[in-house]
Design a protein around this motif. Structure first.
Motif, PDB file in Angstrom:
ATOM      1  N   ALA A  22       0.842  -1.209   0.000  1.00 10.71           N
ATOM      2  CA  ALA A  22       0.000   0.000   0.000  1.00 10.71           C
ATOM      3  C   ALA A  22       0.869   1.248   0.000  1.00 10.71           C
ATOM      4  N   ILE A  49       2.060   1.888  -3.409  1.00 10.11           N
ATOM      5  CA  ILE A  49       0.997   2.485  -4.218  1.00 10.11           C
ATOM      6  C   ILE A  49       0.907   3.983  -3.935  1.00 10.11           C
ATOM      7  N   TYR A  55       3.110  -1.816 -11.163  1.00 14.10           N
ATOM      8  CA  TYR A  55       1.976  -1.268 -10.430  1.00 14.10           C
ATOM      9  C   TYR A  55       0.814  -2.259 -10.416  1.00 14.10           C
ATOM     10  N   HIS A  59      -1.783  -6.316  -3.230  1.00 13.31           N
ATOM     11  CA  HIS A  59      -2.228  -5.625  -2.019  1.00 13.31           C
ATOM     12  C   HIS A  59      -3.641  -6.081  -1.657  1.00 13.31           C
ATOM     13  N   MET A 114      -4.493  -8.579   1.520  1.00 11.11           N
ATOM     14  CA  MET A 114      -5.308  -8.041   2.607  1.00 11.11           C
ATOM     15  C   MET A 114      -6.583  -8.869   2.805  1.00 11.11           C
ATOM     16  N   TRP A 150      -7.790  -7.825  -7.852  1.00 12.27           N
ATOM     17  CA  TRP A 150      -8.067  -8.910  -6.904  1.00 12.27           C
ATOM     18  C   TRP A 150      -9.315  -9.679  -7.279  1.00 12.27           C
ATOM     19  N   TYR A 201     -12.055   6.159  -7.469  1.00 17.40           N
ATOM     20  CA  TYR A 201     -11.517   6.243  -6.121  1.00 17.40           C
ATOM     21  C   TYR A 201     -12.591   6.428  -5.069  1.00 17.40           C
ATOM     22  N   HIS A 224     -12.183   1.056   1.909  1.00 19.96           N
ATOM     23  CA  HIS A 224     -11.244   1.149   3.029  1.00 19.96           C
ATOM     24  C   HIS A 224     -11.918   1.670   4.292  1.00 19.96           C
ATOM     25  N   LEU A 229     -13.474  -1.580   5.485  1.00 17.48           N
ATOM     26  CA  LEU A 229     -12.555  -2.649   5.915  1.00 17.48           C
ATOM     27  C   LEU A 229     -11.626  -2.192   7.037  1.00 17.48           C
ATOM     28  N   PHE A 235      -7.942   8.772   3.150  1.00 20.92           N
ATOM     29  CA  PHE A 235      -9.060   8.309   2.334  1.00 20.92           C
ATOM     30  C   PHE A 235     -10.237   9.271   2.206  1.00 20.92           C
ATOM     31  N   ARG A 272      -9.964   3.969 -10.320  1.00 19.97           N
ATOM     32  CA  ARG A 272      -9.071   3.130  -9.537  1.00 19.97           C
ATOM     33  C   ARG A 272      -8.154   2.380 -10.495  1.00 19.97           C
ATOM     34  N   ARG A 273      -7.050   1.872  -9.996  1.00 18.80           N
ATOM     35  CA  ARG A 273      -6.144   0.991 -10.722  1.00 18.80           C
ATOM     36  C   ARG A 273      -5.365   1.663 -11.850  1.00 18.80           C
TER      37      ARG A 273
HETATM   38  C1  HEM Z   1      -3.136   0.341   5.665  1.00 19.35           C
HETATM   39  C2  HEM Z   1      -3.449   1.262   4.847  1.00 19.35           C
HETATM   40  C3  HEM Z   1      -3.962   1.042   3.458  1.00 19.35           C
HETATM   41  C4  HEM Z   1      -3.700   1.870   2.409  1.00 19.35           C
HETATM   42  C5  HEM Z   1      -2.894   3.158   2.445  1.00 19.35           C
HETATM   43  C6  HEM Z   1      -4.339   1.301   1.260  1.00 19.35           C
HETATM   44  C7  HEM Z   1      -4.305   1.869   0.004  1.00 19.35           C
HETATM   45  C8  HEM Z   1      -4.932   1.379  -1.118  1.00 19.35           C
HETATM   46  C9  HEM Z   1      -5.022   2.026  -2.392  1.00 19.35           C
HETATM   47  C10 HEM Z   1      -4.445   3.399  -2.719  1.00 19.35           C
HETATM   48  C11 HEM Z   1      -5.709   1.217  -3.236  1.00 19.35           C
HETATM   49  C12 HEM Z   1      -6.080   1.497  -4.684  1.00 19.35           C
HETATM   50  C13 HEM Z   1      -5.094   0.972  -5.634  1.00 19.35           C
HETATM   51  C14 HEM Z   1      -5.552   1.224  -7.017  1.00 19.35           C
HETATM   52  O1  HEM Z   1      -6.764   1.153  -7.299  1.00 19.35           O
HETATM   53  O2  HEM Z   1      -4.700   1.511  -7.882  1.00 19.35           O
HETATM   54  C15 HEM Z   1      -6.079   0.057  -2.492  1.00 19.35           C
HETATM   55  C16 HEM Z   1      -6.815  -0.996  -3.010  1.00 19.35           C
HETATM   56  C17 HEM Z   1      -7.355  -2.021  -2.236  1.00 19.35           C
HETATM   57  N1  HEM Z   1      -7.178  -2.198  -0.860  1.00 19.35           N
HETATM   58 FE1  HEM Z   1      -6.047  -1.052   0.367  1.00 19.35          FE
HETATM   59  N2  HEM Z   1      -4.976   0.155   1.607  1.00 19.35           N
HETATM   60  C18 HEM Z   1      -4.780  -0.044   2.952  1.00 19.35           C
HETATM   61  C19 HEM Z   1      -5.300  -1.087   3.721  1.00 19.35           C
HETATM   62  C20 HEM Z   1      -6.161  -2.068   3.252  1.00 19.35           C
HETATM   63  C21 HEM Z   1      -6.794  -3.078   4.052  1.00 19.35           C
HETATM   64  C22 HEM Z   1      -6.612  -3.229   5.551  1.00 19.35           C
HETATM   65  C23 HEM Z   1      -7.559  -3.830   3.221  1.00 19.35           C
HETATM   66  C24 HEM Z   1      -8.438  -5.031   3.512  1.00 19.35           C
HETATM   67  C25 HEM Z   1      -8.628  -5.615   4.635  1.00 19.35           C
HETATM   68  C26 HEM Z   1      -7.413  -3.311   1.899  1.00 19.35           C
HETATM   69  C27 HEM Z   1      -8.027  -3.824   0.774  1.00 19.35           C
HETATM   70  C28 HEM Z   1      -7.906  -3.313  -0.508  1.00 19.35           C
HETATM   71  C29 HEM Z   1      -8.535  -3.872  -1.678  1.00 19.35           C
HETATM   72  C30 HEM Z   1      -9.429  -5.126  -1.722  1.00 19.35           C
HETATM   73  C31 HEM Z   1      -8.189  -3.071  -2.758  1.00 19.35           C
HETATM   74  C32 HEM Z   1      -8.604  -3.255  -4.217  1.00 19.35           C
HETATM   75  C33 HEM Z   1      -7.490  -3.882  -4.988  1.00 19.35           C
HETATM   76  C34 HEM Z   1      -7.851  -3.994  -6.435  1.00 19.35           C
HETATM   77  O3  HEM Z   1      -8.345  -3.001  -7.006  1.00 19.35           O
HETATM   78  O4  HEM Z   1      -7.659  -5.095  -7.002  1.00 19.35           O
HETATM   79  N3  HEM Z   1      -6.553  -2.227   1.935  1.00 19.35           N
HETATM   80  N4  HEM Z   1      -5.588   0.173  -1.202  1.00 19.35           N
END
Ligand code: HEM
Ligand code: CU
Lengths: 818, 204
Positions: free
Chosen positions: A51, A54, A71, A78, A82, A142, A386, A393, A396, A440, A453-454
């Motif tokens: 994360a 990212i 990326y 990620h 998670m 994912w 986004y 987030h 979760l 967020f 996103r992505r």
């Molecule tokens: C700890 C701080 C966290 C940060 C800063 C963070 C940041 C991000 C960011 C920026 C994205 C978007 C990436 C993109 O679309 O290009 C993302 C996607 C995601 N995050 Fe997190 N995240 C965090 C924690 C978590 C946690 C705890 C979970 C789940 C328990 C989680 C689950 C997900 C999922 C499922 C996606 C979607 C991935 C996808 O598009 O395939 N994240 N996260």
């Protein structure tokens, strides 16, 4: 016997092996619970580092830090880590560690299964980490939508790592779910009625049943997609009768319940911790249980809200939109019951409570944005932006990570047996919570300004730059906070002083033992008459330690605990647990070879390791048998009970029932997928449908009858009939496959092969089970000690007959109708 | 500036959704403040047995049911208005996504094909028939309407309309691999005269 002598004697019986060997042979839920938690935290750190990568990449426009190749792997991993390697295993670890202690029993129903599941998780997780380090990690997001994740869109091994690695890890989810369910229903303190269970047990029960019914669609989808990638069976290829949307249905049939599988354990923890922090009892216990159950059921009717933009007809959209908003109701019931609990108590602001406040502030926002995206027209704009990233987030992190931090600070004194210095924890709190909202909150707005996103980077001029910079800076503040939490845990584990037994003055049984807990949990199993036994009987811990409960006598020198009646909690029989063994880790290593063989396309490894797994399973099960019946043995308080070997419903029977629930859901999902392709996929009908002919139908009916009769006769003679019946069914299935010899020709042929393969697999399993039973009788085991095993065999045989008949009918049905 | 913004609508569909968003935001803010208020208040009043029914039935069941029923009705009405209904002045065009470009075709000028630029008449409803040549994509012009997926073997129809002539940015908005970031296109809305000219032109 004094309390101390009893402690020594029980410890000798229950202790894990000493030294490094103990790590690999332990079957203790206390050990394995801690190991699960530690590995899940490790994966949280890995997911967190991703994360941070990212956020570093997105901090400024036109960043050249990471290209799309990297990326795409990073955000996919990620999300995957998670969801599958952090959140679910953390729940499993928490439940594995806590449940027996809260329920007043000495271990989970199937200790070796706990270990097997744990090692599958470790080995499967290692495969995923390896793919990341080797730079061949999955990169299709994912949720892995085909055709992007099909052989055409993703020819490399990346996607195979996902499909095979995650399926391997899911073994641990299914096995944990089976044993959590059986433990809650059959392993409790004497007299603990269902309505007197600690509220966390209710939540864990709902969650476990949801895993059993939620994960099979994903496992099925992964198998189908891997079959398509490896052998060209075109389930998701529209030109050959497949449909890409089938994957989305299967995935979200799992994916939406998954969100509640993650949230419900957190809600269970909140319902446990909040009343203690507010120095009162939980308001509306019955309502909360009802809310959790209805949330569990409702969440299976919502999956389509992830597919609002795929071109679902208007009526369908309206239905799923209504259903999606409706889940807010049971959620609101819980939230307001918690607030009511706060109102009726005298709340204090200890660190766990602080984290619960962070939960409220964050999760409520996530819930409200969730209602927004349940409104279809709004989702058409917000989807895949986004706004969704921010929403998910808030749900979760607010609904899982923050409550888990409350859990950490609430139960840390239990695990480590020490009190903590809270200053570091408070500092971390004030970094993480503002850091989270800084990361967020504004990203919602970036989404509405059109940021998808992505995307790996973005240009300037859309008003996104400032928002992203704030988000990235805040995310690093949050990361520092998490690092401080880790330091805090280490400091506490190493330096802090031993604290009081029940530091929070809680009422549940896990606090009725010395901490850190002894290997046997309870020196004797207490009788319980209320929801908060420690409030009503403050000297219960002393009574337990003095051996005044059940099974306080350890003269038999083996691991014993009580199995109770599901509803009333009255003792029914004594379960004798297995000792330390390396069999689980061995079996999961061989299971790993099985998956590795598929991953590397070294298909000769697959049957070889399957034989290895079967051999381990036979050794495993054989050890449960007893030659002679033991009769009734004293359990304390004048009660004498049979052991599990002598009863018609041993733990294995209950385990089978719930495993078959998952298995039946898998089969149901397969039928659903088949019906979906038949009715929706564009390129149907296939060139030809198969037909078993009159001979086939007779064979099918005769085989089924032989099996049903054979399993009701005495094992050795019955076995002959059963084997003949199985051979007949298998012949019909194989015959149908031969009539569609090329499973890559059309999705119908491919589906037929999967249906028949599924039936054949069950024929093999039933033959092995009943063969084992007959072998036991031949080895001189008394009829009385094989009743339970015979009933288990019958259960599986009946299931195998049923699915064979349904699968064969389904395969022939379209042909009969046209 | 903000050529991709859903909250700067330039057509009727995007406009009603933007209004929907502001209503949702106002309602959500009010509910959030109400809930936090209730929590803060818990510290400021004496403890005592509370009536669980007030919290659980009143606030837990009654309150969300009323709010959600109203919201759902509103959402359904908005959804109705976005449907691609037949009408005399509806224009029909085709969009085919692929990695990483868009190709457009026109019912009113069957020979015409344009690459990454979609021409439409301003002020007239346009139905876009969306499909794909390879993986799943989504067709999205944030200032004109919501998005709709391009799914292999299926054709989905999205109603868009631009209030005024001009250029509007469009995006492929379903992740589709390496070139996803630059999977974009432009919608050019013409006044009636320019639209006629476009239809009569040879394929560019
Ligand atoms: C700890 C701080 C966290 C940060 C800063 C963070 C940041 C991000 C960011 C920026 C994205 C978007 C990436 C993109 O679309 O290009 C993302 C996607 C995601 N995050 Fe997190 N995240 C965090 C924690 C978590 C946690 C705890 C979970 C789940 C328990 C989680 C689950 C997900 C999922 C499922 C996606 C979607 C991935 C996808 O598009 O395939 N994240 N996260
Ligand atoms: Cu969902």
């Amino acid at each position: 016997m004094t309390a101390l002598r009893r402690h020594r004697a029980l410890t000798r019986i229950w202790a894990s092996d000493t030294g490094w060997k103990g790590w690999f042979t332990t079957v203790s839920h206390t050990d394995l619970g801690r190991m699960f938690l530690a590995v899940a935290v490790f994966f949280f750190i890995v997911g967190g580092i991703l994360a941070m990568l990212i956020r570093a990449q997105l901090a400024s426009p036109r960043s050249a830090f990471l290209g799309p190749e990297h990326y795409n792997q990073i955000f996919t991993m990620h999300g995957t880590i998670m969801m599958f390697l952090f959140a679910i295993p953390l729940f499993e670890g928490l439940a594995v560690y806590l449940l027996p202690k809260m329920l007043g029993t000495r271990d989970l129903a199937f200790p070796r299964l706990t270990a097997y599941g744990f090692w599958c998780y470790v080995f499967g997780g290692s495969m995923m980490i390896f793919s990341l380090l080797a730079g061949v990690a999955p990169d299709s997001g994912w949720f892995m939508y085909p055709p992007l994740s099909s052989a055409i869109g993703a020819p490399g091994i990346n996607t195979d790592f996902w499909l095979i690695g995650i399926t391997f890890v899911e073994i641990s989810a299914i096995s944990a779910a089976v044993e959590i369910t059986v433990t809650i229903l059959r392993y409790r303190a004497a007299g603990m009625r269902l309505s007197q269970m600690p509220i966390f047990a209710w939540y864990a029960l709902v969650t476990a049943v949801m895993i059993l019914t939620g994960f099979p669609p994903l496992i099925l989808g992964s198998i189908l997609l891997e079959l398509e990638r490896a052998f060209g069976m075109p389930f998701f290829q529209v030109s050959e009768g497949g449909d890409a949307l089938l994957w989305q249905h299967l995935f979200w049939l799992f994916g939406h319940p998954e969100v509640y599988i993650i949230f419900l354990p957190a809600a269970g923890a909140i319902s446990t911790i909040l009343p203690v922090m507010a120095r009162t009892r939980l308001m509306g216990y019955g309502w909360i249980v009802a809310a959790a159950v209805s949330l569990g059921i409702l969440s299976f009717g919502l999956w389509v809200h992830h597919m609002f933009t795929t071109g679902i007809p208007h009526m369908g959209l309206a239905f799923f939109s209504a259903a999606s908003t409706l889940v807010a109701v049971p959620t609101a019931v819980q939230i307001f019951a918690w607030i009511g609990t706060l109102w009726q108590g005298r709340p204090t602001m200890h660190l766990p409570m602080l984290w619960l406040m962070a939960f409220f502030a964050t999760f409520v926002i996530g819930g409200l944005t969730g209602v927004m995206v349940a409104i279809v027209p709004f989702d058409w704009q917000a989807h895949d932006t986004y706004f969704i990233v921010a929403h998910l987030h808030y749900v979760l992190v607010g609904g899982f990570v923050f409550p888990m931090l409350a859990v950490l600070y609430y139960w840390m004194p239990h695990v480590a047996g020490r009190t903590s210095y809270f200053n570091l924890g408070t500092v971390a709190f004030w970094l993480i919570v503002p850091g989270f909202h800084g990361t967020f909150l504004l990203l919602h707005w970036a989404g509405l300004l059109g940021m998808r996103r992505r995307i790996d980077t973005y240009g300037s001029g859309q008003g996104w730059e400032v928002i992203n910079l704030i988000a990235s800076v805040s995310s690093f503040v949050m990361a520092i906070g998490f690092a401080i939490v880790l330091i805090d845990v280490v400091v506490n584990a190493v330096m802090a002083v031993r604290g009081a037994r029940d530091p929070w003055n809680a009422g549940t049984l896990e606090w009725a033992m010395p901490t850190p807990p002894a290997a046997y949990n309870f020196a004797s199993i207490p009788r319980v008459t209320s929801r908060d036994p420690l409030y009503d009987t403050p000297d219960l811990p002393v009574q337990i330690a003095r051996g005044e409960g059940y099974l306080g006598d350890c003269a038999r020198g083996r691991r014993e605990t009580l199995s109770v009646d599901t509803a009333t909690g009255e003792p029914r029989y004594i379960t004798v647990f297995p000792g330390n063994t390396a069999l689980p880790i061995l079996m999961s290593a061989i299971t790993g070879v099985f998956f590795l063989g598929m991953l590397l396309k070294a298909y000769w490894l697959v049957p070889l390791s399957a034989v290895g797994v079967i051999a381990c399973a036979l050794v495993w099960v054989w050890g449960l048998g007893r030659k002679e019946t033991e009769g009734r043995i004293p359990a304390g308080h004048g009660l004498s009970l049979f052991t599990a070997a002598d009863v018609p419903d041993p733990p294995g029977w209950w385990g089978s029932v719930f495993l078959l629930l998952a298995n039946g859901t898998f089969f149901g999902s397969l039928l659903f997928g088949y019906a979906f392709l038949w009715t929706i996929a564009p390129n149907w009908p296939p060139p030809a449908y198969v037909d078993a002919g009159t001979g086939g139908l007779l064979l099918l009916g005769g085989g089924a009858a032989l099996i049903l009769v054979g399993t009701r006769l005495r094992p050795v003679w019955g076995l002959a009939l059963v084997l003949a019946g199985l051979a007949a069914l298998a012949a019909v299935c194989a015959g149908l496959m031969l009539r569609a010899p090329d499973p890559a020709a059309h999705a119908y042929d491919a589906t037929l092969w999967v249906l028949m393969g599924y039936a054949l697999l069950h024929h093999l399993v039933v033959a092995l089970m009943l063969g084992l039973l007959a072998a036991r009788r031949l080895a001189g085991h008394a009829a009385a000690t094989t009743v339970g095993a015979a009933r288990i065999g019958r259960l599986w045989a009946d299931y195998a007959v049923a699915i064979t008949l349904v699968a064969a009918t389904a395969a022939m049905l379209p042909g009969l109708l046209t | 500036m903000e050529s991709l913004s859903t909250v700067h609508p330039a057509g009727p569909a995007a406009a009603i959704i933007a209004t929907l968003w502001w209503v949702l935001l106002a309602g959500a803010t009010a509910i959030f403040l109400f809930v936090t208020g209730l929590i803060v208040w818990a510290w400021r009043q004496p403890e005592g047995q509370r009536d669980a029914r007030g919290f659980v039935i009143g606030l837990g069941l009654g309150f969300p049911l009323v709010v959600l029923a109203a919201l759902l009705a509103y959402g359904l009405v908005v959804g109705e208005r976005l449907l691609p209904r037949a009408g005399p002045d509806v224009v029909r065009v085709h969009a085919e996504g692929r990695q990483w470009a868009w190709r457009f075709g026109y019912d009113d000028a069957p020979g015409h094909r344009t690459e990454n630029v979609l021409h439409i008449p301003a002020g007239r409803p346009v139905d876009v028939a969306i499909t794909t040549a390879d993986v799943i994509h989504a067709f999205w012009v944030p200032r004109l309407a919501g998005k709709l997926d391009a799914v292999p073997g299926h054709v989905n129809v999205l109603r868009i309309e631009a209030d005024a002539p001009g250029r509007y940015d469009g995006l492929g908005s379903e992740y589709n691999g390496r070139g996803y970031r630059d999977h974009r296109f432009t919608v050019v809305a013409h006044d009636a005269a320019a639209w006629d000219r476009f239809l009569r032109e040879e394929t560019p």
